[in-house]
Motif scaffolding. Structure first.
Motif, mmCIF file in Angstrom:
data_model
loop_
_atom_site.group_PDB
_atom_site.id
_atom_site.type_symbol
_atom_site.label_atom_id
_atom_site.label_comp_id
_atom_site.label_asym_id
_atom_site.label_seq_id
_atom_site.Cartn_x
_atom_site.Cartn_y
_atom_site.Cartn_z
ATOM 1 N N LEU A 196 22.693 63.262 64.260
ATOM 2 C CA LEU A 196 22.094 64.518 63.812
ATOM 3 C C LEU A 196 23.091 65.666 63.644
ATOM 4 N N ILE A 197 24.194 65.655 64.383
ATOM 5 C CA ILE A 197 25.081 66.820 64.423
ATOM 6 C C ILE A 197 26.423 66.576 63.740
ATOM 7 N N VAL A 198 27.044 65.429 64.009
ATOM 8 C CA VAL A 198 28.399 65.167 63.511
ATOM 9 C C VAL A 198 28.390 65.048 61.991
ATOM 10 N N ARG A 199 29.415 65.617 61.346
ATOM 11 C CA ARG A 199 29.535 65.559 59.895
ATOM 12 C C ARG A 199 30.754 64.726 59.489
ATOM 13 N N GLU A 200 30.691 64.204 58.288
ATOM 14 C CA GLU A 200 31.764 63.357 57.758
ATOM 15 C C GLU A 200 33.048 64.167 57.563
ATOM 16 N N THR A 201 34.208 63.533 57.883
ATOM 17 C CA THR A 201 35.497 64.231 57.740
ATOM 18 C C THR A 201 36.472 63.508 56.823
ATOM 19 N N ARG A 202 36.082 62.402 56.221
ATOM 20 C CA ARG A 202 37.029 61.610 55.428
ATOM 21 C C ARG A 202 37.649 62.412 54.292
ATOM 22 N N GLU A 203 36.888 63.312 53.677
ATOM 23 C CA GLU A 203 37.418 64.060 52.538
ATOM 24 C C GLU A 203 38.547 65.007 52.939
ATOM 25 N N HIS A 204 38.582 65.407 54.208
ATOM 26 C CA HIS A 204 39.718 66.223 54.671
ATOM 27 C C HIS A 204 41.016 65.427 54.544
ATOM 28 N N ALA A 205 40.985 64.153 54.931
ATOM 29 C CA ALA A 205 42.176 63.316 54.825
ATOM 30 C C ALA A 205 42.552 63.086 53.369
ATOM 31 N N ARG A 206 41.555 62.897 52.512
ATOM 32 C CA ARG A 206 41.851 62.694 51.095
ATOM 33 C C ARG A 206 42.453 63.942 50.468
ATOM 34 N N ALA A 207 41.970 65.121 50.883
ATOM 35 C CA ALA A 207 42.553 66.363 50.378
ATOM 36 C C ALA A 207 43.994 66.522 50.843
ATOM 37 N N GLU A 208 44.267 66.171 52.097
ATOM 38 C CA GLU A 208 45.638 66.257 52.610
ATOM 39 C C GLU A 208 46.550 65.288 51.879
ATOM 40 N N ALA A 209 46.041 64.072 51.598
ATOM 41 C CA ALA A 209 46.844 63.091 50.873
ATOM 42 C C ALA A 209 47.156 63.567 49.462
ATOM 43 N N ALA A 210 46.178 64.202 48.803
ATOM 44 C CA ALA A 210 46.389 64.692 47.444
ATOM 45 C C ALA A 210 47.427 65.801 47.391
ATOM 46 N N ALA A 211 47.515 66.579 48.471
ATOM 47 C CA ALA A 211 48.472 67.684 48.515
ATOM 48 C C ALA A 211 49.819 67.271 49.086
ATOM 49 N N HIS A 212 49.936 65.998 49.477
ATOM 50 C CA HIS A 212 51.161 65.523 50.113
ATOM 51 C C HIS A 212 52.284 65.440 49.093
ATOM 52 N N PRO A 213 53.567 65.506 49.541
ATOM 53 C CA PRO A 213 54.689 65.405 48.606
ATOM 54 C C PRO A 213 54.661 64.120 47.796
ATOM 55 N N ALA A 214 55.523 64.061 46.784
ATOM 56 C CA ALA A 214 55.587 62.923 45.866
ATOM 57 C C ALA A 214 55.670 61.603 46.619
ATOM 58 N N GLY A 215 55.092 60.600 46.036
ATOM 59 C CA GLY A 215 55.088 59.290 46.670
ATOM 60 C C GLY A 215 53.745 58.917 47.235
ATOM 61 N N SER A 216 52.761 59.819 47.095
ATOM 62 C CA SER A 216 51.441 59.536 47.655
ATOM 63 C C SER A 216 50.798 58.342 46.992
ATOM 64 N N SER A 217 51.003 58.183 45.682
ATOM 65 C CA SER A 217 50.376 57.055 44.992
ATOM 66 C C SER A 217 50.902 55.733 45.528
ATOM 67 N N HIS A 218 52.200 55.690 45.839
ATOM 68 C CA HIS A 218 52.784 54.475 46.411
ATOM 69 C C HIS A 218 52.163 54.184 47.776
ATOM 70 N N HIS A 219 52.025 55.218 48.581
ATOM 71 C CA HIS A 219 51.454 55.020 49.915
ATOM 72 C C HIS A 219 50.006 54.546 49.839
ATOM 73 N N ALA A 220 49.265 55.047 48.856
ATOM 74 C CA ALA A 220 47.870 54.647 48.731
ATOM 75 C C ALA A 220 47.736 53.171 48.401
ATOM 76 N N GLU A 221 48.795 52.577 47.819
ATOM 77 C CA GLU A 221 48.738 51.182 47.419
ATOM 78 C C GLU A 221 49.142 50.204 48.537
ATOM 79 N N LEU A 222 49.585 50.717 49.679
ATOM 80 C CA LEU A 222 49.987 49.828 50.763
ATOM 81 C C LEU A 222 48.793 49.018 51.255
ATOM 82 N N SER A 223 49.027 47.730 51.484
ATOM 83 C CA SER A 223 47.963 46.876 52.006
ATOM 84 C C SER A 223 47.855 47.058 53.520
#
Length: 395
Positions: free
Chosen positions: A171-198
């Motif tokens: 009832l109270i806790v809210r989702e936080t995943r989009e905070h991590a996605r926003a941080e990843a999008a603002a991260h320095p170059a190379g984020s696309s490579h990191h997103a592809e790691l298995s």
């Protein structure tokens, strides 16, 4: 933090009672057999931690958290009225599943919400909430066991915690995943490579190839090996020296209380002085504290040992999580936390097996001395292998 306090309380309800139940109610004299519940808990939690990180990325943090609380609902009844030791082991399998999902998710959510400059502080608050609840519940459970018997009174606390935790998470806790996605999008170059790691590549980095991540993983494993010793062997040592259930409960609560309170300061401290020196000092302090338990003969000496063990663990516990947050890229950080916690909580299983076998072969004190030596060695591995990971201190 409130949810994680309830998660810790679910663990605290059995820290004093189950070692005594094994001997007095179920007649398990062999220490290896008596510690099977810690083995079941640690192995299950370790594996679940690994999947919790991946699932929280795939499905979101909140669904994983709620699922963990649903699994927790039958545990108190199984502990309170289970007719055989197999029921206790089954309850601890469920507890490992539940704790792996709930505690991992609260950590990931805290990292999502806190920026890099306050990551240690956030981890300190999260772990403090959990382990202060472990301490308070262990103390309360010890009191209830002394007044009303080992079953069922201590486990009624867990029933209340499970209901509250499920209600708050739903009832109270809210989702936080989009905070991590926003941080990843603002991260320095190379984020696309990191997103592809298995997940396999992330597991290899966290476990082996990255020096700092792998050093943190082994230190986390040894740290929880210590906790398995404190959970399963210390109460037996204290009971064999004539302490009452209430006194054992006080000692059992003192260690996580100091650990929990200390983390509110040590997480913040690591944001200001760096991570590595606190981890090394904490592992060496734990080794000294464990040795003091083996040497001690009185309540006062054992109380001092529990305080020192709590201080050492407080220096290490949130700081290791902060190391993972420092090094892992936001795109795969949740999975790195899962891998680290796989190793860390695997320490429960390793500790239960190691301490139980050594105690059966050579006695309780031999098990304590062995773990003290391993803890000191782990601190030296961190000193030799880990780099400073705090972003500012690293520069």
């Amino acid at each position: 933090m409130a949810v994680n306090a309830l998660v810790g309380g679910m663990l605290g309800q059995e820290r004093i009672t189950l070692p005594l139940l094994a001997e007095t109610v179920f007649g398990l004299s062999a220490h290896t057999a008596a510690l099977t519940y810690i083995l079941a808990f640690g192995a299950t939690k370790a594996i679940t931690n690994f999947f919790a990180g991946a699932w929280s990325d795939a499905f979101g943090r909140k669904p994983v958290l709620v699922a963990g609380w649903l699994i927790a609902l039958p545990i108190p009844a199984m502990l309170a009225w289970g007719p055989s030791w197999a029921w206790i082991i089954a309850a601890n399998v469920l507890l490992g599943l539940s704790q792996g999902l709930t505690w991992s998710t609260t950590i990931i959510m805290k990292i999502d919400l806190a920026g890099p400059a306050r990551r240690g502080l956030a981890m300190g608050f999260n772990e403090a909430a959990g382990y202060l609840a472990v301490a308070a519940t262990a103390l309360a459970a010890g009191y209830l066991a002394g007044q009303f018997g080992l079953r069922p009174a201590p486990f009624l606390l867990g029933a209340a915690y499970a209901a509250l935790g499920l209600g708050l998470s739903t009832l109270i806790v809210r989702e936080t995943r989009e905070h991590a996605r926003a941080e990843a999008a603002a991260h320095p170059a190379g984020s696309s490579h990191h997103a592809e790691l298995s997940t396999r590549q992330i597991a290899w980095r966290t476990s082996i190839s990255d020096r700092s991540l792998s050093a943190a993983s082994q230190a986390g494993m040894v740290n929880n090996l210590n906790d398995a010793l404190a959970w399963g062997i210390f109460p037996l040592i204290f009971a064999s020296r004539g302490l009452s259930v209430a006194e054992i409960g006080m000692l059992g609560a003192l260690y996580p209380a100091v650990w929990g309170l200390g983390q509110t300061a040590t997480g913040w401290w690591s944001d200001h002085v760096g991570r590595k020196r606190l981890i090394v000092a904490g592992m060496l302090a734990q080794a000294a504290a464990i040795a003091l338990v083996a040497l001690g003969e009185t309540f006062a000496v054992w109380a001092l040992a529990q305080v020192l063990l709590g201080i050492g663990t407080a220096l290490v516990y949130p700081t290791l999580l902060a190391v993972i947050g420092d090094v892992a890229h936001p795109a795969w950080r949740a999975r790195a936390v899962g891998v680290y916690r796989l190793w860390r909580d695997g320490g429960f299983a390793v500790g239960a097996l190691l301490a139980g076998i050594i105690a059966d072969l050579w006695g309780l004190e031999a098990a304590v001395w062995t773990v003290a030596a391993l803890t000191a060695a782990s601190g030296l591995v961190v000193a030799a292998r880990m780099a400073e990971t705090h972003p500012e201190k690293r520069r």
